[in-house]
Every structure is written in structure tokens, then in C-alpha cells.
Write a protein that holds these residues in place. Structure first.
Motif, PDB file in Angstrom:
ATOM      1  N   ARG A 179       0.886  -1.252   0.027  1.00 41.82           N
ATOM      2  CA  ARG A 179       0.043  -0.027   0.054  1.00 41.82           C
ATOM      3  C   ARG A 179       0.817   1.259  -0.048  1.00 41.82           C
ATOM      4  N   VAL A 180       2.137   1.057   0.453  1.00 43.11           N
ATOM      5  CA  VAL A 180       2.930   2.283   0.743  1.00 43.11           C
ATOM      6  C   VAL A 180       4.317   2.168  -0.199  1.00 43.11           C
ATOM      7  N   PRO A 181       4.329   2.174  -1.428  1.00 44.40           N
ATOM      8  CA  PRO A 181       5.552   1.584  -2.162  1.00 44.40           C
ATOM      9  C   PRO A 181       6.766   2.260  -1.920  1.00 44.40           C
ATOM     10  N   THR A 182       6.508   3.760  -1.416  1.00 41.31           N
ATOM     11  CA  THR A 182       7.761   4.483  -1.486  1.00 41.31           C
ATOM     12  C   THR A 182       8.520   4.439  -0.153  1.00 41.31           C
ATOM     13  N   ILE A 183       7.670   4.163   0.941  1.00 41.60           N
ATOM     14  CA  ILE A 183       8.244   3.823   2.171  1.00 41.60           C
ATOM     15  C   ILE A 183       8.620   2.358   2.186  1.00 41.60           C
ATOM     16  N   ALA A 184       8.066   1.422   1.497  1.00 46.77           N
ATOM     17  CA  ALA A 184       8.621  -0.159   1.434  1.00 46.77           C
ATOM     18  C   ALA A 184       9.868   0.183   0.690  1.00 46.77           C
ATOM     19  N   ARG A 185      10.013   0.858  -0.212  1.00 49.88           N
ATOM     20  CA  ARG A 185      11.443   1.146  -1.129  1.00 49.88           C
ATOM     21  C   ARG A 185      12.399   1.352   0.128  1.00 49.88           C
ATOM     22  N   TRP A 186      12.138   2.420   0.651  1.00 49.52           N
ATOM     23  CA  TRP A 186      13.036   2.962   1.383  1.00 49.52           C
ATOM     24  C   TRP A 186      13.724   1.919   2.690  1.00 49.52           C
ATOM     25  N   LEU A 187      12.584   1.085   3.044  1.00 49.28           N
ATOM     26  CA  LEU A 187      13.051   0.024   4.083  1.00 49.28           C
ATOM     27  C   LEU A 187      13.767  -1.023   3.498  1.00 49.28           C
ATOM     28  N   ALA A 188      13.300  -1.123   2.256  1.00 49.30           N
ATOM     29  CA  ALA A 188      13.957  -2.420   1.442  1.00 49.30           C
ATOM     30  C   ALA A 188      15.439  -2.009   1.208  1.00 49.30           C
ATOM     31  N   ASP A 189      15.683  -0.635   0.572  1.00 46.36           N
ATOM     32  CA  ASP A 189      16.786  -0.275   0.187  1.00 46.36           C
ATOM     33  C   ASP A 189      17.856  -0.179   1.385  1.00 46.36           C
ATOM     34  N   GLY A 190      17.204  -0.281   2.744  1.00 46.87           N
ATOM     35  CA  GLY A 190      18.022   0.030   4.004  1.00 46.87           C
ATOM     36  C   GLY A 190      18.644   1.491   4.085  1.00 46.87           C
ATOM     37  N   SER A 191      17.906   2.488   3.648  1.00 46.96           N
ATOM     38  CA  SER A 191      17.876   3.830   3.673  1.00 46.96           C
ATOM     39  C   SER A 191      17.314   4.103   5.112  1.00 46.96           C
ATOM     40  N   HIS A 192      16.133   3.434   5.236  1.00 48.20           N
ATOM     41  CA  HIS A 192      15.386   3.912   6.609  1.00 48.20           C
ATOM     42  C   HIS A 192      15.050   2.611   7.601  1.00 48.20           C
ATOM     43  N   ARG A 193      14.805   3.000   8.540  1.00 50.74           N
ATOM     44  CA  ARG A 193      14.174   1.853   9.595  1.00 50.74           C
ATOM     45  C   ARG A 193      13.121   2.432  10.128  1.00 50.74           C
ATOM     46  N   ILE A 194      12.371   1.459  10.879  1.00 46.60           N
ATOM     47  CA  ILE A 194      11.107   1.978  11.717  1.00 46.60           C
ATOM     48  C   ILE A 194      11.568   1.805  13.096  1.00 46.60           C
ATOM     49  N   VAL A 195      11.317   2.871  13.917  1.00 50.26           N
ATOM     50  CA  VAL A 195      11.509   3.159  15.320  1.00 50.26           C
ATOM     51  C   VAL A 195      10.042   3.328  16.031  1.00 50.26           C
ATOM     52  N   GLY A 196       9.439   2.237  16.875  1.00 49.11           N
ATOM     53  CA  GLY A 196       8.439   2.376  17.280  1.00 49.11           C
ATOM     54  C   GLY A 196       8.645   2.945  18.858  1.00 49.11           C
ATOM     55  N   TRP A 197       7.427   3.694  19.049  1.00 47.03           N
ATOM     56  CA  TRP A 197       7.485   4.473  20.488  1.00 47.03           C
ATOM     57  C   TRP A 197       6.127   4.482  21.048  1.00 47.03           C
TER      58      TRP A 197
END
Length: 697
Positions: A179-197
Motif C-alpha cells: 500500500r505504501v511503495p515509497t516507504i517500502a522501497r526505503w525500508l527495503a533499500d536500507g535507507s530507513h528503519r522503523i522506530v516504534g515508540w
């Protein structure tokens, strides 16, 4: 994502690809016009070449005429919800046809051509991946040449992109489902990570943004709360009240204090420049509607926004009809709601993105913008409803637009996506038990002399009213026209539309009431959190005092099957949390019977202790039941997705941050803690931040 070490894509390749796509789009527009001439009466285009000439002339007229109109009449363009742009496009189609073939096209025919070409251009532009922001960015670059030079640096700026109300779990599901291909690409490429809080109690935008942007949300017990000592009802969607909230919480060291910008937020984060930010709409040194100029200067962009708004309203009606036909649980959302939804999910989205694009091209060090569309739709449809996830996908598209603009910036940028709180699914309290919380309280009270529940109006009405207030106070011809056009909707708190005006009047009546005229009981709902106050008795009432005045009230609430717990202060035990089968004493964490907060999260007791310490904590704090097996909460407002209290997904927002940023040392609990973490990351990247007075001591 462009960082300090990532080279910009080759300019020639970008330019060549853009030119090819624009030519293709122009040919499609010409074919559309040529075909339309064959079926629309009053339109005569003799050849494809003539149609192509009309498209070229139309583009020239749009570049020369519309920016002048916008500069003079910006607020009026907003007031007409983009209709002025459609009128202008119709006029330019009419003029272009006359210039090219000296025909005499009809106005109605020109109107249909304008609408058809806008629809086709919107669809084709998306399919061809044409950079629809090119015109907008050219306007911005012309306006800010000097500041671009000042901001030229290798230090990455930061764009904070808040998706209001999106919980971490729903985000992860959206990534997995595509549903969110841009975010998915960032996560798959390793440029970003998810931090829960974990956010605070109360889990809502007012308190969360105060913590995130200003570093403190102390003494904010709900989205609305009653302050006994002043006899004032505070509302987090009020222009005056958000200004007061910011005055109390600000130390001048907010997240955006150093040359930052605030775009479409409740609070400003001490940004020196802001637009559509509720707390500063009357501060003309910081908030100026001229920030919207570049967006409204593009007639095709405005017409596209209007068409997308109509499309969104149609989608809403279809989604609502499907929920009813399928027998799914739902809340009523007829009347003017589709228009309100379009304003939040389309118009405000496009405005926020336009101002962020301008900030990127200018090289602003840090900017924060709130996108409220998902929160608005999830409230009414459900947190995983198809139309809510569709809105989420469109927000993901905005991230792609921002990412593509970065090569045109005078500095590299990092984009951080975050939420202020989540939402929990659940059918409303009234639907479950046939009564509102106000009616339950009134039935249990010993007195019949006045239990009131001021209407809980969607915060969207407050945001729209604040935006119109900002535009109507602009010192320009358009601002004066806006002021005249909205004067019949102006109240003490500024422009108020729809149910917002009634709520504003009740708000004012409660605030202005003499001590003897105060209601005996006020019941306020903040999602699944209920705040009950007894205004005629000074100070915070104890359990014993409430029992004396209204015997059985507290026990009746605690035993209600759709209420999870009631927090009240006892004269002998201090703050206690009462449930149907037990009691939790906050002073020493002792439990009698079954703990009423066992399923409300590991930090529930800490959140309640903090809440109990607030000077504005209500006499009774009530939570809707949390059905842990179904991960559902029972809200006191008429929502299918809600937040405001404890329990489930509403307490678990997220931040998607660059992978190069340091790992967190400990779990982040509370918006103020996230504020300090965001600042620490900014400092790591080389950005200056304002230090609070306490940190400087």
C-alpha cells in the motif's frame, strides 16, 4: 533519498526524461481536445494541429495571467474551494480557442473542455510519471533566489512528515501489502528503519504535538478539558486555546525554533515561519497566507485539486454504501461529511505538500507538517478500512513528490515519517449500550440539575476555521474580500463553519458563566477517554466527596460493562483505579481483586500516575473498555477508529528515520522523550537546535 554523500542524478538525463514526458502529455491533451470538439456543442477544432496549438497557447496564458490573479485574490481562490481556478481555466480555454482558429466557442462548451482536459491530464500525468510540481517549483525558485544562496550547504536539512493517527502495526501491514511503495522501497533499500515508540495519556494530537514540537505536554489531560480555577473549557482545535497551550508549553526552544517552518500543524514548535498552523494564525509576524502563493499560482494544479476533491467525495459515498450493504459496523457519515473529508484528504494534503516543496527548494533547515487525511477517514470508516488505506497510499505518493524535489534544493535532505499516536478499532459506546456517557452519568447522579456534555466536534472543523481565519486577516485586497465573505461565520474564536459554530458558542457560554450558573456536571469525551468534572465545587473532588454528593455514581460507572476503569482520588488511599472486579492503588501498585488496568499496557500505571499529578486532571477520569482479545476499544465519541486514552494500537505510533541515525538507547515513552530524541538526531546530522533554559543551566 539524497544525503550529504549521495550525488544528484545527472541533470541532462533528468531534463531529457522530463521533456519527453511533457511532450507526451501535451499530445494526449491535444488528442483529448480534438476528440472533445467532435462531441461537445459549441467547440470547433478543425485539426489535430489546431488542437496542439490551443494546448500551447493555453499553457502560455496559464503562465502569464493566472499568477497575477492569484497574487491579487489568493484568499478568494481558497474561499471558492478552487472554483475560481476552474472559472479561470474555462476562460483561458475560451480565449485560446478564439486566438488559434478565430472561432466563437460557447462558455458552456469551454467549461466542459476545461473539466475533461483536467481529468485526462491528471490521469495521464500520473501514468506518465510527469513531474506535476515543475511549474510550482519554478515559481518558488523565482521568489526565493536570495534565501537559496544563504541556505546552500552540505548539512542535510530534515523534513518531518507526520501521518496523523497511523499506528505502527497498521503501517507495517501497509508496507507488507504494497500500500505504501515509497516507504517500502526505503525500508527495503536500507535507507530507513522503523522506530516504534509509546505516546502519552492522553493519546491525541494536541498533547502529542505539544510534546513532539515543544518538548512538554504537562497538564493537558485530554483533547478537551475543563479548568475549574478559571471556569474555562479548553479545546485543542480552538485558535485561542491552542495559542494558550503553546504559550504555556513553549520555552522558545521548540523543535523548529532555529529557522524552521511549521506547515498545517496545531502547534508551531516555535518556528519563526508558519502556515495553516492553528496556534499562530493571528500572529502575522510568523503566519502568512502568502506562503500558499506558489500553489495557487498554478491554475491546472488548482483545477486538478478540485477534480480530485470531487473524486474523493464520490469514493466516500461508494465506501459508505458498501459498508451499509455488507452489514459491517459503521457510523453515520452523511450530510456535509464528504465535503469535509475532501478538504482534509485532498485540499490540505496538496497545500501541505506544496509548502514543503517550497521549503525544500528554498533550503529551509527543518520543517514539520501534519497530514490529517488518514486520521480523518480512519475515525469514520475504521483503521483498516479500504478507503482509509487508499488515503494512506496517496500520502505515500506525497513522499515521492518530496523525494523528487530534493535534487533541486541547495542542500541535501533527510525525510522522516512519523505519527503522533495510533488509533484503536472499536464500535462506539452508544451503539453498544444504547446510551451516551452523558446519559449514563445523568442517570446515576442524584441530582437532576444539570449534566451537560458540550458537543464534540471533529477537529477538522477547527482546522478549516483556523485556516480561513488566517486568510481573512491577511493585509491584502484578497484578505479583505475573505473577511467580508466570512463575516457572518465569525465568532469569538475566529471563523467557524458547520457544527463548529455551535460548539464555539457553547464553549464561550461555559467559559463566561458566573460561578452560580456553572453546570453541576460536565462530561467531556476525548475518544475512549471520558473526563467528568463538577464545576460548582472548587478543587479536585475526592471519592468520598463525590459519593456524598452523588451516591452510587462512581460504583455505577466502574461496574458498567462497556467501561474499563475509573480513576479517582481517595482521601485515604490517594489515586485509585476502580473496575468492575477490582481496584488498583497507584501509590504502591497494590491490587485488590482483578486489576482493572491489566490489559491496558505495561506502562498504564505510570501514565495514570502522571495524569493524576496534573492540576487540570478531572474529578473522574473514565476509560472505555478495552477488548484485548479483539484489540478493540470502546470510544465515547461516534467513531469506528479512535484514540485519546489507553489500550491497544492507539498508544503505539512510529518514526521512520534514516538508517544512519544512531540507535535509541532505551524505549521511547512519551512525546517529550521523542522530542529530545529527534533533537539529538538533528544535532548528529549537523543541524543547530535551540536548547531549553533547563538544559543550559
Amino acid at each position: 533519498m539524497q544525503t550529504a554523500t549521495t550525488p544528484k542524478p545527472p541533470a541532462r538525463r533528468r531534463l531529457f526524461g522530463f521533456i519527453v514526458r511533457v511532450i507526451a502529455l501535451g499530445l494526449i491533451q491535444a488528442l483529448t481536445l480534438w476528440g472533445a470538439a467532435a462531441i461537445i456543442p459549441g467547440i470547433d477544432v478543425p485539426s489535430f494541429g489546431a488542437a496542439l496549438s490551443v494546448v500551447i497557447v493555453l499553457a502560455i496564458f496559464g503562465s502569464l495571467i493566472w499568477p497575477l490573479i492569484t497574487r491579487l485574490l489568493l484568499p478568494l481562490t481558497v474561499l471558492t474551494f478552487g472554483l475560481l481556478a476552474l472559472v479561470a481555466t474555462t476562460a483561458m480555454v475560451w480565449l485560446s480557442l478564439g486566438v488559434v482558429d478565430h472561432s466563437n466557442p460557447t462558455v458552456l462548451g469551454s467549461f466542459f473542455v476545461a473539466v475533461l482536459m483536467t481529468v485526462v491530464s491528471t490521469i495521464a500525468g500520473t501514468l506518465l510519471d510527469v513531474d506535476g510540481d515543475a511549474y510550482h517549483l519554478r515559481v518558488v525558485r523565482r521568489r526565493i533566489r536570495k534565501s537559496r544562496g544563504v541556505n546552500e550547504t552540505d548539512v542535510p536539512g530534515v523534513i518531518f512528515f507526520e501521518i496523523d493517527g497511523l499506528g505502527e502495526q497498521v503501517l507495517r501491514e501497509a508496507v507488507d501489502s504494497g500500500r505504501v511503495p515509497t516507504i517500502a522501497r526505503w525500508l527495503a533499500d536500507g535507507s530507513h528503519r522503523i522506530v516504534g515508540w509509546e505516546c502519552d495519556l492522553s493519546s491525541q494530537t494536541g498533547a502529542s504535538q505539544a510534546g513532539l514540537l515543544l518538548g512538554s505536554n504537562e497538564n493537558m489531560p485530554g483533547f478537551r478539558w475543563y479548568e475549574k480555577e478559571r471556569g474555562v473549557l479548553m479545546v485543542s482545535s480552538s485558535v485561542a486555546d491552542t495559542a494558550e497551550m503553546e504559550r504555556r508549553a513553549s520555552t522558545g526552544s521548540g523543535l523548529l525554533a532555529v529557522d524552521g517552518t511549521s506547515r498545517g500543524n496545531l502547534l508551531s514548535g516555535d518556528a519563526p515561519r508558519a502556515s495553516a498552523t492553528l496556534s499562530v494564525v493571528r500572529d502575522k509576524d510568523r503566519s502568512q497566507s502568502s506562503e500558499f502563493f506558489a500553489f495557487f499560482s498554478d491554475p491546472s494544479g488548482m483545477t486538478r485539486t478540485l477534480v480530485l476533491s470531487v473524486h474523493d467525495m464520490i469514493l466516500e459515498k461508494v465506501a459508505y454504501w458498501r459498508q451499509i450493504r455488507s452489514g459491517d459496523e459503521h457510523v453515520h457519515r452523511g450530510g456535509i461529511y464528504p465535503l469535509l473529508r475532501a478538504a482534509m484528504t485532498v485540499v490540505m494534503r496538496e497545500l501541505n505538500t506544496a509548502t514543503l516543496l517550497a521549503d525544500i527548494v528554498e533550503g529551509v533547515p527543518v520543517s514539520y507538517s501534519t497530514y490529517v487525511g488518514y486520521d480523518e477517514v480512519a475515525h469514520h470508516s475504521g483503521i483498516r478500512a479500504p478507503d482509509a488505506l487508499t488515503v494512506l497510499g496517496r500520502l505515500d505518493r506525497q513522499l515521492l513528490r518530496l523525494e523528487r524535489a530534493i535534487p533541486q534544493a541547495p542542500r541535501p535532505y533527510e525525510i522522516v515519517v512519523l505519527s503522533d499516536h495510533g488509533q484503536s478499532q472499536g464500535r462506539p459506546f452508544r451503539q453498544r449500550c444504547g446510551q451516551t456517557l452523558e446519559q449514563v452519568v445523568e442517570q446515576a447522579c442524584s441530582s437532576e440539575s444539570g449534566v451537560i456534555a458540550p458537543p464534540a466536534v471533529a477537529e477538522s472543523w477547527g482546522e478549516i476555521g483556523g485556516w480561513l481565519t488566517e486568510l481573512s486577516t491577511e493585509d491584502s485586497a484578497g484578505g479583505r474580500m475573505m473577511a467580508r465573505a466570512t463575516r457572518s461565520f465569525v465568532g469569538a474564536d475566529g471563523v467557524a463553519l458547520g457544527p463548529g459554530r455551535e460548539a464555539q458558542d457553547q464553549h464561550l457560554a461555559i467559559t463566561n458563566a458566573a460561578d452560580a450558573d456553572r453546570p453541576e456536571v460536565i462530561v467531556l469525551a476525548s475518544g475512549c477517554l471520558g473526563l467528568i468534572s463538577f464545576p460548582r465545587t472548587p478543587g479536585r473532588l475526592t471519592l468520598e466527596q463525590i459519593e456524598h454528593q452523588h451516591p452510587g455514581l462512581v460504583a455505577s460507572l466502574a461496574a458498567h460493562p462497556d467501561i474499563g476503569w475509573v480513576m479517582v482520588r481517595s482521601e485515604t488511599e490517594g489515586a485509585v483505579v476502580l473496575g468492575a472486579e477490582g481496584k488498583y492503588r497507584l501509590s504502591d501498585d497494590s491490587v485488590t481483586g482483578v486489576s482493572p488496568i491489566a490489559h491496558f499496557g505495561a506502562n498504564a500505571a505510570d501514565h495514570l500516575r502522571r495524569h493524576d499529578s496534573f492540576g487540570h486532571c478531572p474529578d473522574l477520569l473514565v476509560s472505555g473498555a478495552y477488548l484485548s482479545d479483539e484489540d478493540e476499544i470502546v470510544p465515547f465519541e461516534e467513531f469506528m477508529g479512535s484514540h485519546g486514552g489507553l489500550g491497544g494500537a492507539q498508544m503505539h505510533p512510529f518514526a521512520i528515520v534514516p538508517s544512519g541515525w544512531s540507535e535509541i538507547a532505551a524505549p521511547i515513552v512519551g512525546a517529550a522523550a521523542m522530542h529530545h530524541q529527534l533533537k539529538a538526531w538533528m544535532v548528529e546530522g549537523g543541524l543547530p537546535v535551540a536548547q531549553s533554559p533547563a538544559a543550559l543551566e
